[in-house]
Write a protein that holds these residues in place. Structure first.
Motif, PDB file in Angstrom:
ATOM      1  N   PRO A  79       4.648   9.495  -1.278  1.00  0.00           N
ATOM      2  CA  PRO A  79       5.674   9.006  -1.888  1.00  0.00           C
ATOM      3  C   PRO A  79       6.120   7.547  -1.216  1.00  0.00           C
ATOM      4  O   PRO A  79       7.081   6.981  -1.649  1.00  0.00           O
ATOM      5  CB  PRO A  79       6.650   9.919  -1.734  1.00  0.00           C
ATOM      6  CG  PRO A  79       6.322  10.722  -0.677  1.00  0.00           C
ATOM      7  CD  PRO A  79       4.839  10.667  -0.621  1.00  0.00           C
ATOM      8  N   MET A  80       5.535   7.089  -0.200  1.00  0.00           N
ATOM      9  CA  MET A  80       5.972   6.126   0.539  1.00  0.00           C
ATOM     10  C   MET A  80       5.360   4.733   0.799  1.00  0.00           C
ATOM     11  O   MET A  80       3.924   4.783   0.753  1.00  0.00           O
ATOM     12  CB  MET A  80       6.049   6.810   1.950  1.00  0.00           C
ATOM     13  CG  MET A  80       6.890   5.875   3.090  1.00  0.00           C
ATOM     14  SD  MET A  80       7.324   6.921   4.520  1.00  0.00           S
ATOM     15  CE  MET A  80       5.911   6.400   5.967  1.00  0.00           C
ATOM     16  N   VAL A  81       5.733   3.661   0.750  1.00  0.00           N
ATOM     17  CA  VAL A  81       5.105   2.389   1.118  1.00  0.00           C
ATOM     18  C   VAL A  81       4.644   2.502   2.582  1.00  0.00           C
ATOM     19  O   VAL A  81       5.468   2.619   3.383  1.00  0.00           O
ATOM     20  CB  VAL A  81       5.964   1.185   0.948  1.00  0.00           C
ATOM     21  CG1 VAL A  81       5.311  -0.002   1.293  1.00  0.00           C
ATOM     22  CG2 VAL A  81       6.141   1.034  -0.665  1.00  0.00           C
ATOM     23  N   GLU A  82       3.245   2.584   2.766  1.00  0.00           N
ATOM     24  CA  GLU A  82       2.822   2.504   4.275  1.00  0.00           C
ATOM     25  C   GLU A  82       2.712   1.223   4.878  1.00  0.00           C
ATOM     26  O   GLU A  82       3.087   0.965   6.171  1.00  0.00           O
ATOM     27  CB  GLU A  82       1.584   3.320   4.454  1.00  0.00           C
ATOM     28  CG  GLU A  82       1.039   3.343   5.738  1.00  0.00           C
ATOM     29  CD  GLU A  82      -0.273   4.320   5.678  1.00  0.00           C
ATOM     30  OE1 GLU A  82      -0.906   4.457   4.713  1.00  0.00           O
ATOM     31  OE2 GLU A  82      -0.475   4.905   6.717  1.00  0.00           O
ATOM     32  N   SER A  83       2.165   0.067   4.153  1.00  0.00           N
ATOM     33  CA  SER A  83       1.862  -1.139   4.740  1.00  0.00           C
ATOM     34  C   SER A  83       2.339  -2.134   3.711  1.00  0.00           C
ATOM     35  O   SER A  83       2.161  -1.742   2.310  1.00  0.00           O
ATOM     36  CB  SER A  83       0.566  -1.280   4.913  1.00  0.00           C
ATOM     37  OG  SER A  83       0.082  -0.425   6.106  1.00  0.00           O
ATOM     38  N   LEU A  84       2.562  -3.328   4.108  1.00  0.00           N
ATOM     39  CA  LEU A  84       3.008  -4.402   2.725  1.00  0.00           C
ATOM     40  C   LEU A  84       2.476  -5.979   3.399  1.00  0.00           C
ATOM     41  O   LEU A  84       2.095  -6.118   4.452  1.00  0.00           O
ATOM     42  CB  LEU A  84       4.580  -4.346   2.639  1.00  0.00           C
ATOM     43  CG  LEU A  84       5.246  -4.255   3.768  1.00  0.00           C
ATOM     44  CD1 LEU A  84       5.730  -5.851   4.409  1.00  0.00           C
ATOM     45  CD2 LEU A  84       6.609  -3.786   3.523  1.00  0.00           C
ATOM     46  N   HIS A  85       1.936  -6.499   2.494  1.00  0.00           N
ATOM     47  CA  HIS A  85       1.579  -7.777   2.777  1.00  0.00           C
ATOM     48  C   HIS A  85       2.397  -9.212   2.129  1.00  0.00           C
ATOM     49  O   HIS A  85       2.504  -9.159   0.606  1.00  0.00           O
ATOM     50  CB  HIS A  85       0.042  -8.005   1.976  1.00  0.00           C
ATOM     51  CG  HIS A  85      -0.669  -7.205   2.817  1.00  0.00           C
ATOM     52  ND1 HIS A  85      -1.437  -6.974   3.840  1.00  0.00           N
ATOM     53  CD2 HIS A  85      -1.301  -5.645   1.967  1.00  0.00           C
ATOM     54  CE1 HIS A  85      -2.205  -5.906   4.093  1.00  0.00           C
ATOM     55  NE2 HIS A  85      -2.185  -5.055   3.025  1.00  0.00           N
ATOM     56  N   ARG A  86       3.012  -9.660   2.802  1.00  0.00           N
ATOM     57  CA  ARG A  86       3.742 -10.769   2.188  1.00  0.00           C
ATOM     58  C   ARG A  86       2.727 -12.111   2.108  1.00  0.00           C
ATOM     59  O   ARG A  86       1.770 -11.991   2.819  1.00  0.00           O
ATOM     60  CB  ARG A  86       4.738 -11.489   3.362  1.00  0.00           C
ATOM     61  CG  ARG A  86       6.167 -10.516   3.577  1.00  0.00           C
ATOM     62  CD  ARG A  86       7.027 -11.002   4.397  1.00  0.00           C
ATOM     63  NE  ARG A  86       8.188 -10.158   4.479  1.00  0.00           N
ATOM     64  CZ  ARG A  86       9.187  -9.921   3.519  1.00  0.00           C
ATOM     65  NH1 ARG A  86       9.211 -10.600   2.495  1.00  0.00           N
ATOM     66  NH2 ARG A  86      10.019  -8.693   3.585  1.00  0.00           N
ATOM     67  N   LEU A 107       0.767  -1.121   0.061  1.00  0.00           N
ATOM     68  CA  LEU A 107       0.130   0.087   0.041  1.00  0.00           C
ATOM     69  C   LEU A 107       0.924   1.130  -0.032  1.00  0.00           C
ATOM     70  O   LEU A 107       1.759   1.515   0.945  1.00  0.00           O
ATOM     71  CB  LEU A 107      -0.926   0.037   1.383  1.00  0.00           C
ATOM     72  CG  LEU A 107      -2.176   1.097   1.250  1.00  0.00           C
ATOM     73  CD1 LEU A 107      -3.115   0.775   2.339  1.00  0.00           C
ATOM     74  CD2 LEU A 107      -1.533   2.534   1.735  1.00  0.00           C
ATOM     75  N   THR A 108       0.762   1.978  -0.864  1.00  0.00           N
ATOM     76  CA  THR A 108       1.385   3.264  -1.078  1.00  0.00           C
ATOM     77  C   THR A 108       0.446   4.439  -0.709  1.00  0.00           C
ATOM     78  O   THR A 108      -0.651   4.658  -1.388  1.00  0.00           O
ATOM     79  CB  THR A 108       2.105   3.344  -2.546  1.00  0.00           C
ATOM     80  OG1 THR A 108       2.956   2.313  -2.685  1.00  0.00           O
ATOM     81  CG2 THR A 108       3.077   4.650  -2.448  1.00  0.00           C
ATOM     82  N   ARG A 109       0.994   5.239  -0.089  1.00  0.00           N
ATOM     83  CA  ARG A 109       0.308   6.539   0.269  1.00  0.00           C
ATOM     84  C   ARG A 109       1.400   7.697   0.145  1.00  0.00           C
ATOM     85  O   ARG A 109       2.380   7.624   0.684  1.00  0.00           O
ATOM     86  CB  ARG A 109      -0.130   6.493   1.597  1.00  0.00           C
ATOM     87  CG  ARG A 109      -0.992   7.970   2.207  1.00  0.00           C
ATOM     88  CD  ARG A 109      -1.431   7.867   3.555  1.00  0.00           C
ATOM     89  NE  ARG A 109      -2.106   6.578   3.905  1.00  0.00           N
ATOM     90  CZ  ARG A 109      -3.447   6.557   3.862  1.00  0.00           C
ATOM     91  NH1 ARG A 109      -4.371   7.667   3.575  1.00  0.00           N
ATOM     92  NH2 ARG A 109      -4.279   5.393   3.905  1.00  0.00           N
TER      93      ARG A 109
END
Lengths: 336, 336
Positions: A18-25, A14-16
């Motif tokens: 310019p930054m990736v805020e959360s990620l799902h492995r 999840l990008t908000r």
């Protein structure tokens, strides 16, 4: 099982701004009906609870015992047996009529009750002062199928959700055969709708679904049941999911060429009947928002959808994150 | 920032039956007002969008500019300025009265609209045929605070949510000073309520909150503002969260000794005013269900809650997973 997912790739992020805020492995695997692995991400031998993603497998006994024919079920009922539906009138009316045909009522369903998944239906019920019934449970069609099988085989219907009941043991044996797993000692948990969900290697889940798509190695009655169920699943995408669900939107975008089914806790399966291929995805953290997009990206990466089909999937593969004013402020995308 | 969370530990896991079904990696750090790190898990130098977890920091200008006193705000309004509230009448009535005191209405709030987080309130509104207004937005108190500051300083109120507006620049400067970060080039995204959320190292978020708890190194007006805000936060836990929220339940269980605030996408901060310590948690995948339990376990692991206090937190730290029939079929627990 000691949980560790360090080697599972980031499937969705999840990008908000310019930054990736959360990620799902997560992990994903595509398998052919001959067992050939066409692509794999992460530890696909590790177990997964399929939850609602293998409903079509759980529905095999309904057809192969002759129960479906004995009660004159058509493709709509078979689709509902494979469904996690929105509890919309198109779903509950059909399940209600089906139960009436069995001489049963919603009170015989042991799936429990929840507010319909389809928000406008839930809101309309609240406005009318109506409480949800077990018919609105997203699993009511699956449960109607289990009751049908039990009645047809002359089994007690009370308690049909328990691991020991013939209905569940028959399903367990079917899953064993279709996935080619010895599940005698497999771990199992209780699903949201009170039936067992059996721990399977992710790869075996995909393999089982692939064999349903190309059932030449299954016993004839089972092969016929698989073909009828997959046909019903693809013919009635709105009954298997509902208005504005990922699964229904996905299947419509592909004109039913690929079937899709979500399960709770970030599980998703896709089945390509024409090619005898199935794909299974499990998001490590259980995020439903990531499972569908991950599936779309995996299918694209493996060239299992065409460039033209991908255009129709773009929006589902890249859901927007919006603020409360409705403006797009971020989005989900592939992380691998 | 290249996202990678391989080294972040599993903070929380979901077990169903005998098997871990899903897991939540994340990072956590406890920091004192002198900057000493009392405990850290994962990459705590990496950035995080604090989202709603630093609302008390965003409210500092409201008090330190003299705006709160000029408009006669009490501890209830200050608590609401730090709140992600449930949109219950106790929240919306107070924000509405506050806006009236400013000569403004809900139409001046630029936070957008959503259904109240508190389900019984949302259901009751639907039954009455009432649509939600910006007052029901969980951030309406924070926005009322921003409008108060703008009015007090004679600034245009229209567009107060934009990054360039004096209100947001003043907040940015305050966060810079309190967290001791140069944020001139910090990445920022748009929050759900349309204001900027600034990317900060997780450790800096905790450090800033710790300095609010023990503000001896802050300028006097800012130190006084911090103390008043934290006092209001702890005095009105039901206004900062709402009925049946994690934050409110957590603060009540500890009789307000430790303050707690969730932010979207799995962020949580806790502040211990008596000890000048703060803890910040970010769940990598953004799961709200894991952030509160992770915070509870981190506090326990660092002996920041006593054994007696832990008894009161047990249920919040180990939420049950129930099926639709209400039976417990699994639960969340610490994964580290």
């Amino acid at each position: 099982m000691l949980p560790d997912n360090r080697t599972n790739p980031i499937l969705v992020q999840l990008t908000r701004g310019p930054m990736v805020e959360s990620l799902h492995r997560g992990r994903a695997v595509a398998v052919g009906a001959d067992g050939a692995v066409l692509g794999a991400w992460g530890d696909v031998k590790a177990l997964v609870y399929p939850r609602s993603a293998n409903k079509a497998m759980q529905a095999l006994p309904l057809v192969e015992t002759g129960a479906a024919d004995a009660f004159g079920l058509g493709s709509e009922e078979l689709a509902l047996a494979c469904a996690s539906h929105g509890g919309e009138p198109m779903h509950t009316d059909r399940v209600s009529a089906w139960l009436a045909r069995l001489g049963l009522t919603a009170g015989d369903l042991e799936c429990g009750t929840h507010t319909p998944y389809h928000p406008p239906t839930a809101d309309a019920m609240l406005r009318r002062g109506e409480a949800p019934t077990p018919l609105h449970n997203n699993c009511s069609g699956k449960h109607a199928g289990m009751l049908t099988t039990a009645l047809h085989r002359g089994e007690t219907i009370r308690g049909y959700v328990s691991y020991q009941h013939r209905v569940q043991q028959r399903i367990l044996g079917t899953i064993e055969q279709v996935t080619a797993q010895d599940l005698t000692r497999a771990p199992w948990g209780t699903d949201g709708c009170s039936i067992p969900t059996i721990g399977l290697p992710l790869e075996a889940l995909a393999f089982g679904m692939a064999r349903m798509a190309d059932p030449q190695d299954l016993p004839p009655a089972r092969a016929d049941a698989a073909t009828r169920l997959l046909d019903a699943w693809g013919r009635h995408p709105e009954l298997v999911g509902g208005t504005d669900t990922f699964d229904t939107g996905f299947m419509r975008a592909l004109s039913g060429r690929i079937l899709c089914k979500a399960g709770a806790e970030g599980v998703c399966v896709a089945v390509i009947p024409d090619q005898g291929i199935a794909v299974a995805v499990k998001i490590d953290d259980g995020a439903g928002r990531a499972a569908g997009p991950a599936m779309a990206h995996v299918l694209r990466r493996l060239d299992l959808v065409t460039a033209a089909e991908w255009t129709g999937l773009e929006e589902l593969a890249h859901p927007a994150i919006r603020n409360r004013a409705g403006a797009k402020v971020g989005g989900l995308s592939a992380g691998f």
